[in-house]
Design an enzyme around this catalytic site. Structure first.
Site, PDB file in Angstrom:
ATOM      1  N   HIS A  37      13.548  -3.757  23.578  1.00 12.96           N
ATOM      2  CA  HIS A  37      12.739  -4.008  24.782  1.00 12.96           C
ATOM      3  C   HIS A  37      11.499  -3.117  24.781  1.00 12.96           C
ATOM      4  O   HIS A  37      10.419  -3.549  25.172  1.00 12.96           O
ATOM      5  CB  HIS A  37      13.552  -3.708  26.051  1.00 12.96           C
ATOM      6  CG  HIS A  37      14.694  -4.640  26.295  1.00 12.96           C
ATOM      7  ND1 HIS A  37      16.005  -4.263  26.118  1.00 12.96           N
ATOM      8  CD2 HIS A  37      14.729  -5.939  26.684  1.00 12.96           C
ATOM      9  CE1 HIS A  37      16.795  -5.288  26.413  1.00 12.96           C
ATOM     10  NE2 HIS A  37      16.054  -6.309  26.750  1.00 12.96           N
ATOM     11  N   ASP A 153      16.764 -14.030  20.188  1.00 13.43           N
ATOM     12  CA  ASP A 153      17.344 -15.201  20.834  1.00 13.43           C
ATOM     13  C   ASP A 153      16.398 -16.372  20.588  1.00 13.43           C
ATOM     14  O   ASP A 153      15.611 -16.756  21.460  1.00 13.43           O
ATOM     15  CB  ASP A 153      17.536 -14.919  22.319  1.00 13.43           C
ATOM     16  CG  ASP A 153      18.512 -15.905  22.921  1.00 13.43           C
ATOM     17  OD1 ASP A 153      18.658 -17.015  22.358  1.00 13.43           O
ATOM     18  OD2 ASP A 153      19.122 -15.577  23.945  1.00 13.43           O
ATOM     19  N   GLN A 156      16.516 -19.454  22.882  1.00 14.67           N
ATOM     20  CA  GLN A 156      15.915 -19.178  24.192  1.00 14.67           C
ATOM     21  C   GLN A 156      14.390 -19.231  24.108  1.00 14.67           C
ATOM     22  O   GLN A 156      13.720 -19.759  25.000  1.00 14.67           O
ATOM     23  CB  GLN A 156      16.380 -17.808  24.691  1.00 14.67           C
ATOM     24  CG  GLN A 156      15.663 -17.340  25.943  1.00 14.67           C
ATOM     25  CD  GLN A 156      16.270 -16.085  26.514  1.00 14.67           C
ATOM     26  OE1 GLN A 156      17.248 -16.166  27.243  1.00 14.67           O
ATOM     27  NE2 GLN A 156      15.721 -14.933  26.204  1.00 14.67           N
TER      28      GLN A 156
END
Ligand code: PAF
Length: 301
Positions: A37, A153, A156
């Site tokens: 992140h 991901d 996604q």
């Protein structure tokens, strides 16, 4: 902006974002932030520049969890998340409660009916409906110029692009390469749940992906043969159960039979369960590595 703000109300976030300096670059998260992140947010900071705005949402979205125990387990270290946001240059944290995001009269949900039918969508029924519903709400609240998603991901990421395209959100989806631990394991909040023993062999998932990529680059184009050898490599990891292995067109997610590098960018996607933890990872089979980080990991092997 001068100091980082934490906002809990939808209406306040909407009015602050309305007045925010542009470009407004947005990173949606569920918290339990890690260096993956941090890398996404630092990229958002670069894209926003010193005069733009970086917004991060920290919202553990119950609608995308099909297993109650999984949601219960999910860590919520908000103070540590705030510190990571502070050090990576976030201007706005949006941290609403579940009631704030889903008032009791909530009766409208967004569905995706094509890209979400296989891969993680097949093993996690309702998951992508939860994801596209919350993203639709977040895009309407934050109104970002750009929104960042990690490549870990992959499904996604593709679905988020389709959402923006199909529902005409005036935002650009930017992908960010998967950030890996030194041994190659893709960073994930779920890694903390691995036993020491499982953690010590979990990097073999990425090793298997890299091996398949090498075979493809060396000329193997038969997808069944590639899937079979990947399956063998993943099955040899102690205490692992394969959820899925697929080789797909990386833009449409359609399964491929043959790899034709000049026409179709192919990607191998896998999900593997180790104990209670479900790990996902993927690798491009037909493209050369395009980031320093990928190359750094490549040199470790
Ligand atoms: O990838 C995640 O953390 C979540 O699925 C997202 C995009 C924040 C939606 O809740």
């Amino acid at each position: 902006m001068v100091s980082m703000k934490v906002i809990e109300q939808v209406s306040l976030m909407q009015s602050i974002c309305n007045d925010a300096l542009r470009p407004l670059v947005f990173v949606p998260t569920m918290g339990a932030l890690h260096e993956g992140h941090a890398s996404l947010i630092s990229h958002a900071r670069e894209l926003a520049g010193t005069s733009g705005t970086v917004a991060v949402s920290i919202f553990l979205n119950p609608k995308q969890f099909n297993i109650a125990k999984d949601l219960e387990w999910y860590p919520r270290p908000f103070e540590a998340d705030k510190a990571l946001c502070q050090r990576t240059g976030v201007d706005l944290i949006f941290h609403p409660s579940v009631e704030e995001m889903y008032p009791c009269d909530t009766s409208i949900h967004v569905e995706e009916n094509q890209l979400s039918q296989h891969l993680c969508g097949a093993s996690r029924p309702g998951h992508f409906s939860g994801v596209v519903t919350v993203l639709t709400k977040l895009f309407n609240i934050v109104t970002p110029d750009r929104v960042l998603f990690g490549e870990k991901d992959w499904q996604q990421l593709v679905i988020a692009r389709r959402l923006v395209w199909n529902l005409n959100f005036p935002t650009e989806v930017i992908s960010h390469p998967t950030v890996r631990e030194e041994d190659g394991l893709a960073m994930s909040s779920r890694n903390a749940r691995l036993s020491l023993q499982d953690r010590s062999v979990a990097s073999k998932i990425y090793e298997a992906l890299r091996k398949t990529r090498t075979r493809t680059l060396e000329g193997e184009s038969n997808v069944s043969a590639l899937l079979e050898s990947t399956r063998g490599d993943l099955e040899s990891i102690p205490n692992s159960i394969i959820d899925y292995i697929e080789i797909v067109d990386e833009q449409t997610l359609q399964p491929l039979k043959k790899i034709i590098p000049s026409t179709t960018p192919a990607r191998l996607l896998v999900a593997v369960k180790m104990g209670e933890t479900r790990l996902i990872d993927n690798i491009g089979l037909t493209r050369m590595f395009h980031t320093d980080r990928d190359e750094k990991v490549a040199k470790l092997k």
